[in-house]
Design a protein around this motif. Structure first.
Motif, mmCIF file in Angstrom:
data_model
loop_
_atom_site.group_PDB
_atom_site.id
_atom_site.type_symbol
_atom_site.label_atom_id
_atom_site.label_comp_id
_atom_site.label_asym_id
_atom_site.label_seq_id
_atom_site.Cartn_x
_atom_site.Cartn_y
_atom_site.Cartn_z
ATOM 1 N N TYR A 254 64.656 32.518 28.267
ATOM 2 C CA TYR A 254 64.200 31.127 28.271
ATOM 3 C C TYR A 254 63.303 30.860 27.066
ATOM 4 C CZ TYR A 254 65.833 30.969 33.166
ATOM 5 O OH TYR A 254 66.598 31.019 34.293
ATOM 6 N N SER A 255 62.434 31.823 26.702
ATOM 7 C CA SER A 255 61.539 31.642 25.554
ATOM 8 C C SER A 255 62.358 31.463 24.281
ATOM 9 C CB SER A 255 60.621 32.850 25.375
ATOM 10 O OG SER A 255 59.774 32.943 26.471
ATOM 11 N N ALA A 258 64.014 28.030 24.223
ATOM 12 C CA ALA A 258 63.012 26.978 23.987
ATOM 13 C C ALA A 258 62.545 26.989 22.529
ATOM 14 C CB ALA A 258 61.826 27.188 24.929
ATOM 15 N N SER A 259 62.340 28.198 21.997
ATOM 16 C CA SER A 259 61.789 28.276 20.632
ATOM 17 C C SER A 259 62.771 27.710 19.602
ATOM 18 C CB SER A 259 61.399 29.716 20.281
ATOM 19 O OG SER A 259 62.571 30.486 20.215
ATOM 20 N N VAL A 263 60.069 24.296 21.354
ATOM 21 C CA VAL A 263 59.467 24.005 22.666
ATOM 22 C C VAL A 263 58.835 25.309 23.147
ATOM 23 C CG1 VAL A 263 59.974 23.378 25.073
ATOM 24 C CG2 VAL A 263 61.152 22.184 23.213
ATOM 25 N N PHE A 265 57.580 27.987 26.000
ATOM 26 C CA PHE A 265 57.919 28.354 27.379
ATOM 27 C C PHE A 265 56.897 29.371 27.885
ATOM 28 C CE2 PHE A 265 59.859 31.079 30.581
ATOM 29 C CZ PHE A 265 60.223 30.112 31.508
ATOM 30 N N ILE A 295 63.816 22.306 29.337
ATOM 31 C CA ILE A 295 63.808 22.546 27.874
ATOM 32 C C ILE A 295 64.585 21.423 27.166
ATOM 33 C CG2 ILE A 295 64.553 24.118 26.032
ATOM 34 C CD1 ILE A 295 64.105 26.453 28.037
ATOM 35 N N SER A 298 62.639 18.347 26.747
ATOM 36 C CA SER A 298 61.334 18.469 26.073
ATOM 37 C C SER A 298 61.500 18.284 24.573
ATOM 38 C CB SER A 298 60.734 19.854 26.329
ATOM 39 O OG SER A 298 60.451 19.980 27.686
ATOM 40 N N GLU A 303 55.603 21.693 26.238
ATOM 41 C CA GLU A 303 55.607 22.992 26.910
ATOM 42 C C GLU A 303 56.340 22.928 28.259
ATOM 43 O OE1 GLU A 303 51.714 24.581 27.790
ATOM 44 O OE2 GLU A 303 52.527 26.634 27.878
ATOM 45 N N VAL A 304 57.108 23.977 28.525
ATOM 46 C CA VAL A 304 57.760 24.123 29.840
ATOM 47 C C VAL A 304 57.078 25.301 30.530
ATOM 48 C CG1 VAL A 304 59.910 24.764 31.009
ATOM 49 C CG2 VAL A 304 59.976 23.176 29.076
ATOM 50 N N ASP A 321 57.625 20.232 33.075
ATOM 51 C CA ASP A 321 57.775 19.931 31.636
ATOM 52 C C ASP A 321 56.960 18.704 31.285
ATOM 53 O OD1 ASP A 321 59.434 17.378 31.700
ATOM 54 O OD2 ASP A 321 60.803 18.683 32.803
#
Ligand code: ADP
Length: 390
Positions: A254-255, A258-259, A263, A265, A295, A298, A303-304, A321
Protein backbone atom coordinates in the motif's frame (compact mmCIF):
# COMPACT_ATOMS: atom_id res chain seq x y z
CA UNK A 1 -100.90 -41.28 8.32
CA UNK A 2 -98.87 -44.19 9.72
CA UNK A 3 -96.62 -42.10 12.00
CA UNK A 4 -99.44 -41.15 14.33
CA UNK A 5 -100.61 -44.77 14.51
CA UNK A 6 -97.34 -46.55 14.86
CA UNK A 7 -94.88 -44.49 16.87
CA UNK A 8 -96.76 -44.45 20.18
CA UNK A 9 -96.98 -48.24 19.92
CA UNK A 10 -93.28 -48.58 19.02
CA UNK A 11 -92.11 -46.60 22.04
CA UNK A 12 -93.36 -49.21 24.48
CA UNK A 13 -92.99 -52.24 22.33
CA UNK A 14 -90.26 -54.55 23.58
CA UNK A 15 -91.07 -57.59 21.51
CA UNK A 16 -88.35 -57.57 18.84
CA UNK A 17 -90.09 -60.04 16.61
CA UNK A 18 -93.23 -57.90 16.51
CA UNK A 19 -91.21 -54.82 15.89
CA UNK A 20 -89.50 -56.43 12.87
CA UNK A 21 -92.84 -57.48 11.49
CA UNK A 22 -94.16 -53.99 11.86
CA UNK A 23 -91.20 -52.56 9.96
CA UNK A 24 -91.62 -55.08 7.18
CA UNK A 25 -95.04 -53.55 6.61
CA UNK A 26 -93.24 -50.35 5.61
CA UNK A 27 -90.34 -51.94 3.74
CA UNK A 28 -91.77 -50.89 0.39
CA UNK A 29 -91.99 -47.25 1.46
CA UNK A 30 -88.41 -47.31 2.81
CA UNK A 31 -87.02 -49.02 -0.29
CA UNK A 32 -88.87 -46.63 -2.54
CA UNK A 33 -87.52 -43.69 -0.61
CA UNK A 34 -83.90 -44.83 -0.93
CA UNK A 35 -84.41 -45.85 -4.55
CA UNK A 36 -85.51 -42.32 -5.35
CA UNK A 37 -83.52 -40.15 -2.93
CA UNK A 38 -80.64 -42.19 -1.57
CA UNK A 39 -77.08 -41.57 -2.70
CA UNK A 40 -76.91 -45.13 -3.92
CA UNK A 41 -76.20 -46.31 -7.45
CA UNK A 42 -78.71 -48.98 -8.45
CA UNK A 43 -78.28 -50.50 -11.88
CA UNK A 44 -79.85 -53.49 -13.51
CA UNK A 45 -77.86 -55.15 -16.25
CA UNK A 46 -78.93 -57.91 -18.61
CA UNK A 47 -76.96 -61.08 -19.35
CA UNK A 48 -75.34 -59.16 -22.27
CA UNK A 49 -73.90 -56.75 -19.63
CA UNK A 50 -75.92 -53.83 -21.09
CA UNK A 51 -77.67 -51.46 -18.69
CA UNK A 52 -81.41 -52.06 -18.71
CA UNK A 53 -82.49 -49.78 -15.84
CA UNK A 54 -81.01 -47.49 -13.21
CA UNK A 55 -82.17 -45.22 -10.44
CA UNK A 56 -82.09 -41.42 -10.71
CA UNK A 57 -78.91 -41.11 -8.61
CA UNK A 58 -77.09 -43.46 -11.03
CA UNK A 59 -78.22 -41.35 -14.00
CA UNK A 60 -77.31 -38.14 -12.19
CA UNK A 61 -73.81 -39.27 -11.29
CA UNK A 62 -72.92 -41.45 -14.29
CA UNK A 63 -74.81 -39.48 -16.93
CA UNK A 64 -78.02 -40.04 -18.83
CA UNK A 65 -76.06 -41.69 -21.64
CA UNK A 66 -75.48 -44.88 -19.65
CA UNK A 67 -78.83 -46.35 -20.63
CA UNK A 68 -78.11 -49.27 -22.96
CA UNK A 69 -74.33 -48.99 -22.51
CA UNK A 70 -72.09 -51.82 -21.41
CA UNK A 71 -71.71 -51.67 -17.62
CA UNK A 72 -67.91 -51.74 -18.07
CA UNK A 73 -68.11 -48.24 -19.60
CA UNK A 74 -69.28 -46.99 -16.19
CA UNK A 75 -66.05 -48.12 -14.56
CA UNK A 76 -62.81 -46.12 -14.76
CA UNK A 77 -60.28 -47.38 -17.26
CA UNK A 78 -57.68 -48.46 -14.73
CA UNK A 79 -60.29 -50.40 -12.77
CA UNK A 80 -59.62 -54.07 -12.94
CA UNK A 81 -62.92 -55.35 -14.31
CA UNK A 82 -64.31 -57.97 -11.96
CA UNK A 83 -65.49 -61.25 -13.36
CA UNK A 84 -69.17 -60.41 -13.48
CA UNK A 85 -70.23 -64.02 -14.02
CA UNK A 86 -68.49 -65.03 -10.83
CA UNK A 87 -69.54 -61.90 -8.98
CA UNK A 88 -73.18 -62.38 -9.85
CA UNK A 89 -73.54 -64.88 -7.06
CA UNK A 90 -75.94 -63.70 -4.43
CA UNK A 91 -74.75 -60.84 -2.27
CA UNK A 92 -71.16 -60.71 -3.60
CA UNK A 93 -69.42 -57.44 -2.53
CA UNK A 94 -66.44 -55.61 -3.96
CA UNK A 95 -65.05 -52.07 -4.38
CA UNK A 96 -65.41 -50.56 -7.84
CA UNK A 97 -64.14 -47.24 -9.19
CA UNK A 98 -66.97 -45.54 -11.06
CA UNK A 99 -66.50 -43.03 -13.83
CA UNK A 100 -68.63 -40.23 -12.41
CA UNK A 101 -69.73 -37.53 -14.85
CA UNK A 102 -67.96 -34.78 -12.84
CA UNK A 103 -64.59 -36.36 -13.81
CA UNK A 104 -63.81 -37.50 -10.27
CA UNK A 105 -63.73 -41.28 -10.10
CA UNK A 106 -65.53 -42.52 -7.04
CA UNK A 107 -65.03 -45.78 -5.24
CA UNK A 108 -68.28 -47.44 -4.24
CA UNK A 109 -68.79 -50.59 -2.26
CA UNK A 110 -70.79 -52.60 -4.78
CA UNK A 111 -73.04 -55.56 -4.08
CA UNK A 112 -74.25 -57.80 -6.91
CA UNK A 113 -77.53 -59.71 -6.81
CA UNK A 114 -78.52 -62.28 -9.39
CA UNK A 115 -81.95 -61.70 -10.89
CA UNK A 116 -84.05 -63.72 -13.38
CA UNK A 117 -82.95 -61.46 -16.23
CA UNK A 118 -79.41 -60.54 -15.26
CA UNK A 119 -77.69 -58.77 -12.37
CA UNK A 120 -78.70 -56.06 -9.95
CA UNK A 121 -75.82 -53.89 -8.85
CA UNK A 122 -76.04 -51.65 -5.78
CA UNK A 123 -73.18 -49.23 -5.21
CA UNK A 124 -72.86 -47.21 -2.00
CA UNK A 125 -70.16 -44.88 -0.76
CA UNK A 126 -68.08 -46.46 1.94
CA UNK A 127 -67.81 -43.98 4.81
CA UNK A 128 -64.38 -45.13 6.03
CA UNK A 129 -62.95 -45.21 2.53
CA UNK A 130 -64.40 -41.75 1.84
CA UNK A 131 -62.75 -40.44 4.99
CA UNK A 132 -59.36 -41.83 3.93
CA UNK A 133 -59.79 -40.34 0.47
CA UNK A 134 -60.86 -37.01 1.98
CA UNK A 135 -57.76 -36.93 4.18
CA UNK A 136 -55.55 -37.85 1.22
CA UNK A 137 -57.18 -35.10 -0.80
CA UNK A 138 -56.61 -32.53 1.95
CA UNK A 139 -52.97 -33.57 2.32
CA UNK A 140 -52.47 -33.45 -1.47
CA UNK A 141 -54.10 -30.05 -1.51
CA UNK A 142 -51.76 -28.81 1.22
CA UNK A 143 -48.79 -30.17 -0.68
CA UNK A 144 -50.02 -28.43 -3.80
CA UNK A 145 -50.40 -25.15 -1.91
CA UNK A 146 -46.88 -25.45 -0.53
CA UNK A 147 -45.49 -26.27 -3.96
CA UNK A 148 -47.36 -23.33 -5.48
CA UNK A 149 -46.02 -20.98 -2.79
CA UNK A 150 -42.48 -22.28 -3.35
CA UNK A 151 -42.95 -21.85 -7.09
CA UNK A 152 -44.06 -18.23 -6.63
CA UNK A 153 -41.05 -17.58 -4.38
CA UNK A 154 -38.62 -19.13 -6.86
CA UNK A 155 -40.28 -17.29 -9.70
CA UNK A 156 -39.93 -13.87 -8.09
CA UNK A 157 -36.32 -14.72 -7.13
CA UNK A 158 -35.68 -15.66 -10.76
CA UNK A 159 -37.28 -12.43 -11.91
CA UNK A 160 -35.08 -10.47 -9.48
CA UNK A 161 -31.93 -12.28 -10.69
CA UNK A 162 -32.94 -11.82 -14.30
CA UNK A 163 -33.37 -8.07 -13.73
CA UNK A 164 -29.95 -7.87 -12.08
CA UNK A 165 -28.43 -9.89 -14.93
CA UNK A 166 -29.94 -7.58 -17.55
CA UNK A 167 -28.85 -4.52 -15.59
CA UNK A 168 -25.32 -5.95 -15.33
CA UNK A 169 -25.19 -6.83 -18.98
CA UNK A 170 -26.34 -3.34 -19.98
CA UNK A 171 -23.80 -1.58 -17.77
CA UNK A 172 -21.04 -4.04 -18.60
CA UNK A 173 -21.51 -3.57 -22.34
CA UNK A 174 -21.48 0.20 -21.87
CA UNK A 175 -18.41 0.09 -19.61
CA UNK A 176 -16.48 -2.20 -21.92
CA UNK A 177 -17.40 -0.32 -25.08
CA UNK A 178 -15.73 2.94 -24.04
CA UNK A 179 -12.22 1.53 -23.45
CA UNK A 180 -12.59 -0.78 -26.46
CA UNK A 181 -13.37 2.22 -28.68
CA UNK A 182 -10.34 4.18 -27.52
CA UNK A 183 -8.14 1.07 -27.86
CA UNK A 184 -9.46 0.60 -31.39
CA UNK A 185 -8.64 4.22 -32.29
CA UNK A 186 -5.14 3.94 -30.85
CA UNK A 187 -4.46 0.71 -32.77
CA UNK A 188 -5.74 2.27 -36.01
CA UNK A 189 -3.50 5.27 -35.50
CA UNK A 190 -0.44 3.11 -34.86
CA UNK A 191 -1.24 0.77 -37.78
CA UNK A 192 -1.58 3.64 -40.31
CA UNK A 193 2.09 4.61 -40.06
CA UNK A 194 3.98 3.58 -36.98
CA UNK A 195 7.20 5.22 -38.26
CA UNK A 196 5.86 8.78 -37.69
CA UNK A 197 5.78 8.30 -33.89
CA UNK A 198 8.72 8.95 -31.64
CA UNK A 199 9.80 6.29 -29.17
CA UNK A 200 8.41 8.37 -26.32
CA UNK A 201 4.99 8.68 -28.00
CA UNK A 202 4.89 4.95 -28.72
CA UNK A 203 5.65 4.11 -25.10
CA UNK A 204 2.89 6.53 -23.93
CA UNK A 205 0.32 4.98 -26.29
CA UNK A 206 1.28 1.45 -25.27
CA UNK A 207 0.97 2.56 -21.63
CA UNK A 208 -2.57 3.82 -22.40
CA UNK A 209 -3.45 0.51 -24.07
CA UNK A 210 -2.07 -1.39 -21.06
CA UNK A 211 -4.15 0.75 -18.65
CA UNK A 212 -7.35 0.12 -20.61
CA UNK A 213 -6.68 -3.63 -20.75
CA UNK A 214 -6.05 -3.63 -16.97
CA UNK A 215 -9.30 -1.74 -16.33
CA UNK A 216 -11.29 -4.10 -18.56
CA UNK A 217 -9.89 -7.23 -16.93
CA UNK A 218 -10.59 -5.79 -13.45
CA UNK A 219 -14.13 -4.92 -14.53
CA UNK A 220 -14.70 -8.45 -15.87
CA UNK A 221 -13.30 -9.96 -12.64
CA UNK A 222 -15.54 -7.74 -10.47
CA UNK A 223 -18.57 -8.58 -12.59
CA UNK A 224 -17.90 -12.30 -12.28
CA UNK A 225 -17.51 -11.84 -8.50
CA UNK A 226 -20.73 -9.87 -8.03
CA UNK A 227 -22.78 -12.15 -10.27
CA UNK A 228 -21.53 -15.18 -8.31
CA UNK A 229 -22.38 -13.43 -5.03
CA UNK A 230 -25.81 -12.26 -6.22
CA UNK A 231 -26.75 -15.76 -7.31
CA UNK A 232 -25.83 -17.03 -3.84
CA UNK A 233 -22.68 -18.82 -4.90
CA UNK A 234 -20.16 -17.21 -2.51
CA UNK A 235 -18.13 -19.95 -0.86
CA UNK A 236 -15.92 -18.97 2.07
CA UNK A 237 -12.69 -20.93 2.39
CA UNK A 238 -11.85 -20.10 5.98
CA UNK A 239 -8.60 -20.65 7.82
CA UNK A 240 -7.21 -19.52 11.17
CA UNK A 241 -4.63 -16.76 10.77
CA UNK A 242 -3.27 -13.62 12.40
CA UNK A 243 -4.84 -10.59 10.75
CA UNK A 244 -2.12 -8.29 12.19
CA UNK A 245 0.53 -10.29 10.26
CA UNK A 246 -1.59 -9.94 7.13
CA UNK A 247 -1.75 -6.14 7.50
CA UNK A 248 2.00 -6.09 8.23
CA UNK A 249 2.58 -7.78 4.85
CA UNK A 250 0.19 -5.51 2.96
CA UNK A 251 1.56 -2.29 4.48
CA UNK A 252 4.57 -2.20 2.14
CA UNK A 253 2.48 -2.72 -1.00
CA UNK A 254 0.00 0.00 0.00
CA UNK A 255 2.88 2.41 0.81
CA UNK A 256 4.39 1.76 -2.64
CA UNK A 257 1.10 2.38 -4.47
CA UNK A 258 0.44 5.55 -2.45
CA UNK A 259 3.95 6.94 -2.93
CA UNK A 260 3.51 6.64 -6.70
CA UNK A 261 0.98 9.52 -6.39
CA UNK A 262 2.80 11.35 -3.61
CA UNK A 263 0.20 10.16 -1.11
CA UNK A 264 1.34 9.11 2.39
CA UNK A 265 0.26 5.77 3.82
CA UNK A 266 0.45 5.00 7.50
CA UNK A 267 -0.62 1.75 9.23
CA UNK A 268 -0.93 1.37 13.04
CA UNK A 269 -1.59 -1.95 14.73
CA UNK A 270 -2.79 -1.67 18.34
CA UNK A 271 -1.72 -4.28 20.90
CA UNK A 272 -4.19 -7.16 20.81
CA UNK A 273 -5.26 -10.59 19.68
CA UNK A 274 -6.00 -10.64 15.95
CA UNK A 275 -6.35 -14.37 15.39
CA UNK A 276 -9.38 -14.88 13.21
CA UNK A 277 -11.18 -17.68 11.41
CA UNK A 278 -11.88 -16.18 8.00
CA UNK A 279 -11.39 -16.36 4.24
CA UNK A 280 -7.95 -14.75 3.86
CA UNK A 281 -8.24 -13.90 0.13
CA UNK A 282 -11.70 -12.42 0.43
CA UNK A 283 -10.81 -10.20 3.41
CA UNK A 284 -7.68 -9.04 1.55
CA UNK A 285 -9.98 -8.12 -1.36
CA UNK A 286 -12.04 -5.93 1.04
CA UNK A 287 -9.03 -4.14 2.52
CA UNK A 288 -7.43 -3.76 -0.95
CA UNK A 289 -10.62 -2.14 -2.19
CA UNK A 290 -11.11 0.33 0.66
CA UNK A 291 -7.43 1.27 0.91
CA UNK A 292 -7.27 1.42 -2.90
CA UNK A 293 -10.23 3.85 -2.96
CA UNK A 294 -8.72 5.95 -0.18
CA UNK A 295 -5.45 6.29 -2.17
CA UNK A 296 -7.35 6.79 -5.44
CA UNK A 297 -9.39 9.68 -3.99
CA UNK A 298 -6.37 11.30 -2.23
CA UNK A 299 -4.43 14.15 -3.77
CA UNK A 300 -0.72 14.85 -3.56
CA UNK A 301 0.49 15.31 0.02
CA UNK A 302 -2.65 13.87 1.62
CA UNK A 303 -2.50 10.94 4.00
CA UNK A 304 -4.28 7.58 4.15
CA UNK A 305 -4.32 5.91 7.58
CA UNK A 306 -5.10 2.32 8.55
CA UNK A 307 -5.69 1.44 12.20
CA UNK A 308 -6.12 -2.15 13.37
CA UNK A 309 -7.73 -2.52 16.78
CA UNK A 310 -9.90 -4.88 18.80
CA UNK A 311 -13.58 -4.28 19.46
CA UNK A 312 -15.00 -6.98 21.73
CA UNK A 313 -15.36 -10.18 19.70
CA UNK A 314 -14.47 -8.27 16.53
CA UNK A 315 -11.35 -7.01 14.91
CA UNK A 316 -11.78 -3.43 13.73
CA UNK A 317 -10.09 -1.98 10.66
CA UNK A 318 -10.39 1.80 10.31
CA UNK A 319 -9.28 3.32 7.01
CA UNK A 320 -9.39 7.09 6.64
CA UNK A 321 -8.38 9.58 4.00
CA UNK A 322 -8.30 13.36 3.49
CA UNK A 323 -9.92 13.18 0.05
CA UNK A 324 -13.06 14.87 -1.36
CA UNK A 325 -15.44 12.99 0.99
CA UNK A 326 -18.89 11.66 0.07
CA UNK A 327 -22.06 13.80 0.31
CA UNK A 328 -24.20 12.45 3.19
CA UNK A 329 -27.24 11.69 1.01
CA UNK A 330 -25.09 9.45 -1.24
CA UNK A 331 -23.44 7.38 1.47
CA UNK A 332 -26.11 4.62 1.51
CA UNK A 333 -25.86 4.27 -2.28
CA UNK A 334 -22.14 3.62 -2.51
CA UNK A 335 -22.71 -0.04 -1.55
CA UNK A 336 -25.11 -0.62 -4.45
CA UNK A 337 -23.59 -2.32 -7.53
CA UNK A 338 -22.38 0.10 -10.23
CA UNK A 339 -22.76 3.11 -7.97
CA UNK A 340 -20.54 5.87 -9.26
CA UNK A 341 -21.15 9.14 -7.53
CA UNK A 342 -19.48 11.52 -9.95
CA UNK A 343 -16.87 12.18 -7.27
CA UNK A 344 -13.83 12.75 -9.41
CA UNK A 345 -10.54 11.21 -8.39
CA UNK A 346 -7.60 13.66 -8.62
CA UNK A 347 -6.05 11.55 -11.40
CA UNK A 348 -9.38 10.85 -13.17
CA UNK A 349 -9.15 7.03 -12.87
CA UNK A 350 -11.97 4.94 -14.30
CA UNK A 351 -14.15 3.08 -11.85
CA UNK A 352 -16.59 0.19 -11.97
CA UNK A 353 -18.68 1.02 -8.90
CA UNK A 354 -18.58 -2.65 -7.88
CA UNK A 355 -15.80 -2.71 -5.28
CA UNK A 356 -17.82 -1.67 -2.24
CA UNK A 357 -20.85 -3.80 -3.24
CA UNK A 358 -18.56 -6.86 -3.32
CA UNK A 359 -16.78 -5.80 -0.09
CA UNK A 360 -20.03 -5.41 1.83
CA UNK A 361 -21.24 -8.88 0.78
CA UNK A 362 -17.93 -10.45 1.81
CA UNK A 363 -17.97 -8.67 5.19
CA UNK A 364 -21.59 -9.69 5.83
CA UNK A 365 -20.72 -13.31 5.00
CA UNK A 366 -18.17 -13.01 7.85
CA UNK A 367 -20.92 -11.71 10.19
CA UNK A 368 -19.29 -8.30 10.06
CA UNK A 369 -20.22 -4.76 9.09
CA UNK A 370 -18.92 -1.74 7.20
CA UNK A 371 -19.67 1.81 8.41
CA UNK A 372 -18.82 5.04 6.64
CA UNK A 373 -18.37 8.52 8.04
CA UNK A 374 -17.56 11.26 5.61
CA UNK A 375 -17.39 15.03 5.49
CA UNK A 376 -17.31 16.73 2.12
CA UNK A 377 -13.93 18.29 1.31
CA UNK A 378 -12.46 16.84 4.52
CA UNK A 379 -12.29 13.11 3.86
CA UNK A 380 -13.85 9.73 4.57
CA UNK A 381 -13.53 7.03 7.18
CA UNK A 382 -14.49 3.40 6.56
CA UNK A 383 -14.77 1.12 9.61
CA UNK A 384 -14.86 -2.64 8.98
CA UNK A 385 -15.68 -5.01 11.83
CA UNK A 386 -15.10 -8.73 11.42
CA UNK A 387 -16.16 -11.31 13.94
CA UNK A 388 -13.12 -13.34 15.08
CA UNK A 389 -15.11 -16.58 14.81
CA UNK A 390 -17.72 -17.08 12.14
P1 ADP B 1 -15.26 2.30 -7.61
O1 ADP B 1 -14.24 2.80 -6.65
O2 ADP B 1 -14.73 1.33 -8.60
O3 ADP B 1 -16.08 3.37 -8.26
P2 ADP B 1 -16.56 1.34 -5.26
O4 ADP B 1 -17.74 0.46 -5.15
O5 ADP B 1 -15.33 0.95 -4.57
O6 ADP B 1 -16.33 1.48 -6.82
O7 ADP B 1 -17.00 2.79 -4.78
C1 ADP B 1 -18.27 3.28 -5.13
C2 ADP B 1 -18.29 4.79 -5.08
O8 ADP B 1 -18.15 5.24 -3.73
C3 ADP B 1 -17.13 5.45 -5.82
O9 ADP B 1 -17.40 5.58 -7.19
C4 ADP B 1 -17.08 6.81 -5.12
O10 ADP B 1 -18.07 7.64 -5.67
C5 ADP B 1 -17.45 6.47 -3.68
N1 ADP B 1 -16.24 6.29 -2.84
C6 ADP B 1 -15.71 5.15 -2.37
N2 ADP B 1 -14.65 5.35 -1.59
C7 ADP B 1 -14.47 6.67 -1.55
C8 ADP B 1 -13.52 7.54 -0.89
N3 ADP B 1 -12.55 7.06 -0.11
N4 ADP B 1 -13.67 8.87 -1.07
C9 ADP B 1 -14.65 9.38 -1.83
N5 ADP B 1 -15.57 8.62 -2.47
C10 ADP B 1 -15.48 7.30 -2.34
Amino acid sequence: MFCADIFPVLKNWTDLQKRRELFEMFADIVVNHFYKNGEIVIIHIGTDMKIKAANSYAFKMLGEHIAGENIKDCFVEFQEIPDLEDIGKEGKECFINYNFDNNFPQTLKTTFYKTDTGLLLIGEANGREMEILRKELISMNNQLNNTTRELYRKNSELERLNKIKNQFLGIACHDLRTPLNSMGLLCEMLKDDISVFTEEELSRYLGMLEEQIKFMSELVKDMLDISAIESGAMILRTERYDFADEIGKLEQTYSMIASKWDVKFNAVINEGDYLIQADRNKLKQVVDNIVGNAIKYSDKGQEVKLLLSEDGENIKITISDEGPGIPEHLIADIFKPFSRMHIETPRKEQSSGLGLAISEKIVKAHKGSIEVKSVECEGSEFVVRICKKI
